[in-house]
Write a protein that holds these residues in place. Structure first.
Motif, PDB file in Angstrom:
ATOM      1  N   ALA A  68      -3.771   8.237   7.293  1.00 11.00           N
ATOM      2  CA  ALA A  68      -3.619   7.215   8.337  1.00 11.00           C
ATOM      3  C   ALA A  68      -3.523   7.885   9.704  1.00 11.00           C
ATOM      4  O   ALA A  68      -4.160   7.453  10.678  1.00 11.00           O
ATOM      5  CB  ALA A  68      -2.376   6.371   8.058  1.00 11.00           C
ATOM      6  N   LYS A  69      -2.747   8.960   9.786  1.00  7.41           N
ATOM      7  CA  LYS A  69      -2.610   9.664  11.062  1.00  7.41           C
ATOM      8  C   LYS A  69      -3.947  10.276  11.505  1.00  7.41           C
ATOM      9  O   LYS A  69      -4.318  10.218  12.671  1.00  7.41           O
ATOM     10  CB  LYS A  69      -1.518  10.744  10.954  1.00  7.41           C
ATOM     11  N   LEU A  70      -4.675  10.842  10.550  1.00  7.44           N
ATOM     12  CA  LEU A  70      -6.001  11.399  10.852  1.00  7.44           C
ATOM     13  C   LEU A  70      -6.923  10.329  11.434  1.00  7.44           C
ATOM     14  O   LEU A  70      -7.766  10.604  12.291  1.00  7.44           O
ATOM     15  CB  LEU A  70      -6.608  11.961   9.552  1.00  7.44           C
ATOM     16  N   PHE A  71      -6.755   9.093  10.977  1.00  8.06           N
ATOM     17  CA  PHE A  71      -7.568   7.975  11.467  1.00  8.06           C
ATOM     18  C   PHE A  71      -6.997   7.365  12.754  1.00  8.06           C
ATOM     19  O   PHE A  71      -7.485   6.338  13.215  1.00  8.06           O
ATOM     20  CB  PHE A  71      -7.669   6.889  10.380  1.00  8.06           C
ATOM     21  N   GLY A  72      -5.961   7.970  13.311  1.00  8.23           N
ATOM     22  CA  GLY A  72      -5.430   7.500  14.587  1.00  8.23           C
ATOM     23  C   GLY A  72      -4.423   6.378  14.484  1.00  8.23           C
ATOM     24  O   GLY A  72      -4.157   5.687  15.471  1.00  8.23           O
ATOM     25  N   ILE A  73      -3.849   6.177  13.294  1.00 10.88           N
ATOM     26  CA  ILE A  73      -2.834   5.137  13.117  1.00 10.88           C
ATOM     27  C   ILE A  73      -1.454   5.789  13.227  1.00 10.88           C
ATOM     28  O   ILE A  73      -1.175   6.774  12.530  1.00 10.88           O
ATOM     29  CB  ILE A  73      -2.980   4.464  11.724  1.00 10.88           C
ATOM     30  N   ASP A  74      -0.611   5.243  14.104  1.00 14.40           N
ATOM     31  CA  ASP A  74       0.776   5.714  14.234  1.00 14.40           C
ATOM     32  C   ASP A  74       1.641   4.629  13.588  1.00 14.40           C
ATOM     33  O   ASP A  74       1.973   3.635  14.230  1.00 14.40           O
ATOM     34  CB  ASP A  74       1.119   5.869  15.728  1.00 14.40           C
ATOM     35  N   PRO A  75       1.998   4.792  12.319  1.00 15.77           N
ATOM     36  CA  PRO A  75       2.579   3.658  11.577  1.00 15.77           C
ATOM     37  C   PRO A  75       3.915   3.195  12.165  1.00 15.77           C
ATOM     38  O   PRO A  75       4.783   4.015  12.468  1.00 15.77           O
ATOM     39  CB  PRO A  75       2.795   4.192  10.163  1.00 15.77           C
ATOM     40  N   THR A  76       4.051   1.883  12.289  1.00 15.44           N
ATOM     41  CA  THR A  76       5.300   1.326  12.800  1.00 15.44           C
ATOM     42  C   THR A  76       6.332   1.167  11.679  1.00 15.44           C
ATOM     43  O   THR A  76       7.519   1.031  11.960  1.00 15.44           O
ATOM     44  CB  THR A  76       5.057  -0.046  13.433  1.00 15.44           C
ATOM     45  N   HIS A  77       5.888   1.148  10.439  1.00 20.24           N
ATOM     46  CA  HIS A  77       6.803   0.986   9.296  1.00 20.24           C
ATOM     47  C   HIS A  77       6.059   1.332   8.013  1.00 20.24           C
ATOM     48  O   HIS A  77       4.828   1.478   8.025  1.00 20.24           O
ATOM     49  CB  HIS A  77       7.326  -0.447   9.223  1.00 20.24           C
ATOM     50  N   ALA A 115     -13.196  14.206   7.196  1.00 23.95           N
ATOM     51  CA  ALA A 115     -12.443  13.029   6.755  1.00 23.95           C
ATOM     52  C   ALA A 115     -12.690  12.713   5.280  1.00 23.95           C
ATOM     53  O   ALA A 115     -12.162  11.730   4.759  1.00 23.95           O
ATOM     54  CB  ALA A 115     -12.812  11.817   7.610  1.00 23.95           C
ATOM     55  N   GLY A 116     -13.484  13.545   4.609  1.00 30.19           N
ATOM     56  CA  GLY A 116     -13.720  13.324   3.177  1.00 30.19           C
ATOM     57  C   GLY A 116     -14.858  12.369   2.872  1.00 30.19           C
ATOM     58  O   GLY A 116     -15.011  11.930   1.739  1.00 30.19           O
ATOM     59  N   PHE A 117     -15.662  12.039   3.875  1.00 31.38           N
ATOM     60  CA  PHE A 117     -16.807  11.146   3.652  1.00 31.38           C
ATOM     61  C   PHE A 117     -18.089  11.958   3.530  1.00 31.38           C
ATOM     62  O   PHE A 117     -18.216  13.039   4.130  1.00 31.38           O
ATOM     63  CB  PHE A 117     -16.963  10.170   4.834  1.00 31.38           C
TER      64      PHE A 117
END
Lengths: 311, 311
Positions: free
Chosen positions: A152-161, B122-124
């Motif tokens: 998720a972080k690699l994809f640019g998502i900074d998880p809120t929870h 990214a593994g693709f």
């Protein structure tokens, strides 16, 4: 003299600490004690285009406050692109160790030969949590969950929870402790509620948490009998029952289109029509009016994370 | 006496063999020499629900004779369920070493750590064949293609033919030889045409084949300028140009719906509208009438496989 000052300082800290523990979560977030806080939480983002599009619409134009992303699913790239271009969106991770649909399934984020105990013979995550709990080795569970968070972080998502698809990390104390450990490590709140743990998993949550964890006071999710009786009635009753504290409604928003019908084929519970009904209610003016009438304040996981955990 | 008989037998075999090589493919299949055979071939099954549903409709109700399945894609399970319940459907494998869309991508069938040279960070799978050709190690190409064939079989698909998504196995002689080897091993015809290999890949196909391979006399596929000028005009011209022999039209049928628009976002060539135009033409009465007027006979890969390769 230095010792006295230190002692005084410690006493103040102790008093402050005791005081802060007595404070309600709404007060810790800076709201009056009688505030009815509510997170309206859309699960299963990433599972399909329909789920992504409907959930985004319901967050942007409806009353949904938060969404939760399934990292191993085919439409991760699409929801991640949205997350990158909408950094204020409240998006967490719906950590996933199951793959429940008939003809549309997914595997682990880890290479299959590193996640053997989590996968069936076709290389997919199990369709139910019973198989997972019986076979899934805790060390592979932890490695896979870490891999999902890092992806998720690699994809640019900074998880809120963090939360868990089909409760896959709530089903036994071993998995739960992994989840709590990772929540602390990544400084991210987890969707936790004592009552639900007792009721659904016969787990006494108090044993596994500290005052670092943020607990929900109440969690609501429509069950098949609620869906049959009508979502509008169910959610209206829920809204009217909400008490001061931190509340959460879990829902699943998608369009009842050919894609979603095929994803959920032969699986009417939480199927395409169900998800359309959730979408319809949470994008309605009636929902917005009810929230206002009941004096309910929407809150995000991001606010909780940033005020109480990453402060 | 025995020697004479053996010699006679050998001579007959030699004469028969020379004669069979002179026979046209339509004659080898049992049709008159002047028969215009045509395979109307839908690519990319398995990529999305839209592609599966439209291609199945066009096979059942339109003029499409064959389909080709992408094993690493999310909707494999759906098209495999169709293949199991429709064993007479002409379904082959669109062997896949690329993943070309922007936000909707897939990896290898092999565990990622066994297919390192075929995958991006990214593994693709790579989005283009140039990267693949430069980086993809032949031994990993072969392992991955074998894994795709075996996975298809595990899902109950008995492939009628092999071909290659975006020509991924046609791009250099090394990969081509792997494909030809696997076609022989699994006794499955491969979509091969001398003219296209020369034109597109500067490969002299004669160097790599034997009389075991079945060759197409002519292959047609709409290009961006044909799409812009109108698919109806293009395919009408193609149908009118078809000569006796074994011909093949490659197309991509899908519905121009929200799923397919999101799959093909920012990629107008071979996008959702293009695929809808292919669907529209190949399910039209006009298409059916043209086939009849031009005296074109549809044929399947299954017929070719079973009469010429598994005979």
């Amino acid at each position: 003299m230095k010792k006295i000052i230190t002692l005084c300082y410690c006493s103040i800290l102790l008093i402050f600490s005791a005081f802060s523990q007595q404070k309600t979560i709404q007060e810790r977030l800076g709201y009056p004690k009688d505030t009815k806080l509510l997170i309206i939480h859309a699960d299963d983002l990433g599972v399909s285009q329909s789920e992504n599009a409907a959930s985004i619409y319901a967050m942007e134009n409806g009353s949904v406050s938060s969404g939760s992303i399934m990292v191993p699913c085919p439409w991760l790239g699409d929801i991640a692109a949205y997350a990158r271009s909408h950094p204020s969106a409240d998006l967490g991770l719906h950590l996933t160790l199951t793959s429940e649909w008939k003809n549309y399934r997914w595997g682990s984020v880890l290479p299959a030969n590193q996640a053997g105990s989590l996968l069936n013979t076709a290389g997919f995550l199990y369709s139910d949590t019973d198989s997972l709990s019986q076979i899934g080795r805790p060390e592979e569970v932890e490695k896979e969950i870490r891999a999902q968070i890092e992806r998720a972080k690699l994809f640019g998502i900074d998880p809120t929870h963090f939360d868990a698809h089909m409760g896959c990390l709530f089903i036994n104390p071993t998995y739960l402790q992994i989840l709590i450990k990772l929540g602390r490590e990544y400084k991210v709140p987890i969707l936790l509620n004592k009552e639900a743990f007792k009721l659904l998993y016969n787990i006494d949550l108090s044993k596994y948490i500290s005052d670092k964890e943020v607990l929900l006071d109440k969690v609501f999710m429509a069950q098949p009998n609620n869906y049959k009786a009508g979502m509008r009635d169910y959610y209206t009753t829920v809204f009217k029952s909400i008490q001061p504290g931190l509340n959460c409604i879990l829902l699943h928003a998608a369009y009842e289109n050919s894609e979603m019908q095929a994803v959920t084929v032969d699986h009417p519970d939480y199927g395409a029509a169900w998800r359309q009904a959730d979408f319809d209610f949470f994008t309605s003016a009636e929902c917005r009016n009810l929230l206002q009438q009941q004096n309910i304040k929407l809150v995000t996981w991001k606010e909780i994370r940033d005020k109480l955990i990453r402060n």
